[in-house]
Design a protein around this motif. Structure first.
Motif, short mmCIF file in Angstrom:
data_model
loop_
_atom_site.label_atom_id
_atom_site.label_comp_id
_atom_site.label_asym_id
_atom_site.label_seq_id
_atom_site.Cartn_x
_atom_site.Cartn_y
_atom_site.Cartn_z
N HIS A 120 -0.71 -13.65 0.77
CA HIS A 120 0.16 -13.04 -0.24
C HIS A 120 -0.46 -13.15 -1.63
N VAL A 121 -0.93 -14.34 -1.99
CA VAL A 121 -1.57 -14.52 -3.29
C VAL A 121 -2.82 -13.65 -3.41
N GLY A 122 -3.61 -13.63 -2.33
CA GLY A 122 -4.83 -12.82 -2.34
C GLY A 122 -4.56 -11.34 -2.47
N GLU A 123 -3.46 -10.88 -1.90
CA GLU A 123 -3.12 -9.46 -2.01
C GLU A 123 -2.73 -9.10 -3.43
N LEU A 124 -1.98 -9.99 -4.09
CA LEU A 124 -1.60 -9.74 -5.47
C LEU A 124 -2.83 -9.67 -6.37
N ALA A 125 -3.76 -10.62 -6.17
CA ALA A 125 -4.99 -10.61 -6.98
C ALA A 125 -5.93 -9.49 -6.54
N GLY A 126 -5.96 -9.22 -5.23
CA GLY A 126 -6.89 -8.23 -4.70
C GLY A 126 -6.61 -6.83 -5.18
N ARG A 127 -5.35 -6.52 -5.45
CA ARG A 127 -5.02 -5.18 -5.95
C ARG A 127 -5.67 -4.93 -7.30
N ARG A 128 -5.74 -5.96 -8.12
CA ARG A 128 -6.40 -5.82 -9.42
C ARG A 128 -7.90 -5.71 -9.26
N VAL A 129 -8.44 -6.50 -8.32
CA VAL A 129 -9.89 -6.47 -8.09
C VAL A 129 -10.32 -5.14 -7.49
N ALA A 130 -9.50 -4.57 -6.61
CA ALA A 130 -9.86 -3.35 -5.91
C ALA A 130 -9.96 -2.15 -6.84
N GLY A 131 -9.16 -2.14 -7.90
CA GLY A 131 -9.21 -1.01 -8.82
C GLY A 131 -8.66 0.26 -8.20
N ASP A 132 -9.15 1.40 -8.69
CA ASP A 132 -8.70 2.69 -8.17
C ASP A 132 -9.32 2.99 -6.81
N GLY A 133 -8.62 3.79 -6.04
CA GLY A 133 -9.12 4.17 -4.73
C GLY A 133 -8.17 3.77 -3.62
N PRO A 134 -8.49 4.13 -2.38
CA PRO A 134 -7.64 3.77 -1.24
C PRO A 134 -7.51 2.26 -1.11
N ARG A 135 -6.33 1.81 -0.69
CA ARG A 135 -6.08 0.39 -0.50
C ARG A 135 -5.57 0.15 0.92
N PRO A 136 -5.90 -1.01 1.48
CA PRO A 136 -5.45 -1.29 2.85
C PRO A 136 -3.94 -1.50 2.92
N ARG A 137 -3.42 -1.45 4.11
CA ARG A 137 -1.98 -1.65 4.32
C ARG A 137 -1.57 -3.04 3.86
#
Length: 315
Positions: A66-83
């Protein structure tokens, strides 16, 4: 025109094998680790140690995802994101916390109201409810609100891990930073790898993660060292289960560090030859192994919360 997949990206079969190895290793370490570590130490056996360690592992994984997903969305930037996996992760962790509460009642032989009134029982109730609230936040239109209940989980876990009467605030503070850093490292890397798989590459995502991971690594090294010096007497390193498990964790931490350095080195070489490797696939290979080893580190960390306090033996 269909572009070829990134060079060095593991096949689906390789990824499946790594996942299977991780699951088998986790279950084996959780169920057998405490008993093996206590061999010859003379320490009292902990009732249901294997089940407790496995449930603790699920709590830590749910938090990290859960924590990684919150941080990962910022790291991922624009573009497709996993479920998104934050809702099932939080619900799994809530169920695991409830399972620990039931196990506490069964092992202690106390009635549920009495067991729930114990310090351990109250903290488990707080953790289970906080995870349930985090799941609701994740399912809402503002999933970032889950930061608040997740912070409650981290503090509750830190308090549970440090019931000492002498300077407990120091130990709790170190554990809060350490647990947050470990969740960010494991959970965000998992999210980044899922994102790269979805996008068939994405070197820039891994580069942004590496910058964050450097700070997280430093925090883990400092807090881990400080906690060890506070909690583990030198003469108890090889004679207690806690000391033996901690040595295994340190070895795994060193292995993960080497894998992280290998990924960083490949990213740098990829940056110098953009035409040859635009997607960062070569750096992704050691990163995938890294996340598997990190999963084992998490279950070893769960074992440390189950075995006896080394001060009781050394003293």
């Amino acid at each position: 025109m269909t572009l070829p997949g990134p060079v060095g990206t593991p096949s689906r079969l390789t990824a499946a094998v790594l996942a299977a190895v991780a699951v088998i290793a986790v279950f084996a370490v959780a169920l057998l680790g405490a008993g093996l570590a206590q061999t010859g130490t003379g320490e009292l056996r902990i009732p249901a140690a294997g089940t407790t360690a496995l449930l603790r592992f699920l709590v830590l994984v749910g938090l990290a995802v859960h924590v990684g997903e919150l941080a990962g969305r910022r790291v991922a930037g624009d573009g497709p994101r996993p479920r998104a996996l934050s809702v099932p992760a939080a619900l799994l962790a809530a169920a695991a916390s409830a399972g620990l509460l039931v196990l506490l009642t069964a092992v202690s032989g106390l009635s549920p109201p009495v067991a729930y009134g114990l310090r351990e029982g109250r903290l488990l109730l707080v953790t289970a409810n906080a995870f349930a609230l985090a799941a609701l936040c994740a399912a809402s239109r503002r999933p970032v609100l889950a930061v608040v209940p997740l912070a409650v989980v981290v503090v509750a876990e830190a308090m549970r891990a440090h019931p000492e009467t002498t300077a407990p605030a120091v130990g709790i503070g170190l554990t809060v930073v350490h647990l947050t850093g470990a969740s960010l490292w494991f959970g965000t890397l998992l999210y980044v790898l899922r994102t790269m798989r979805l996008r068939r590459g994405g070197r820039e995502v891994l580069v942004r993660y590496a910058r964050m991971a450097a700070c997280v690594y430093a925090a883990l090294a400092v807090t881990g060292t400080a906690s060890t010096l506070r909690r583990l007497p030198l003469d108890a390193v090889l004679t207690t289960a806690y000391g033996r498990i901690l040595l295994v964790k340190l070895l795994l931490f060193g292995m993960v560090s080497l894998l992280a350095l290998a990924a960083r080195s490949r990213m740098r070489s990829g940056g110098e030859t953009e035409g040859r490797m635009p997607s960062g696939g070569e750096a992704e290979a050691p990163a995938r192994i890294e996340v598997v080893v990190l999963a084992v580190v998490v279950v070893v960390s769960a074992l440390l919360t189950v075995v006896p306090d080394p001060h009781g033996v050394a003293g």
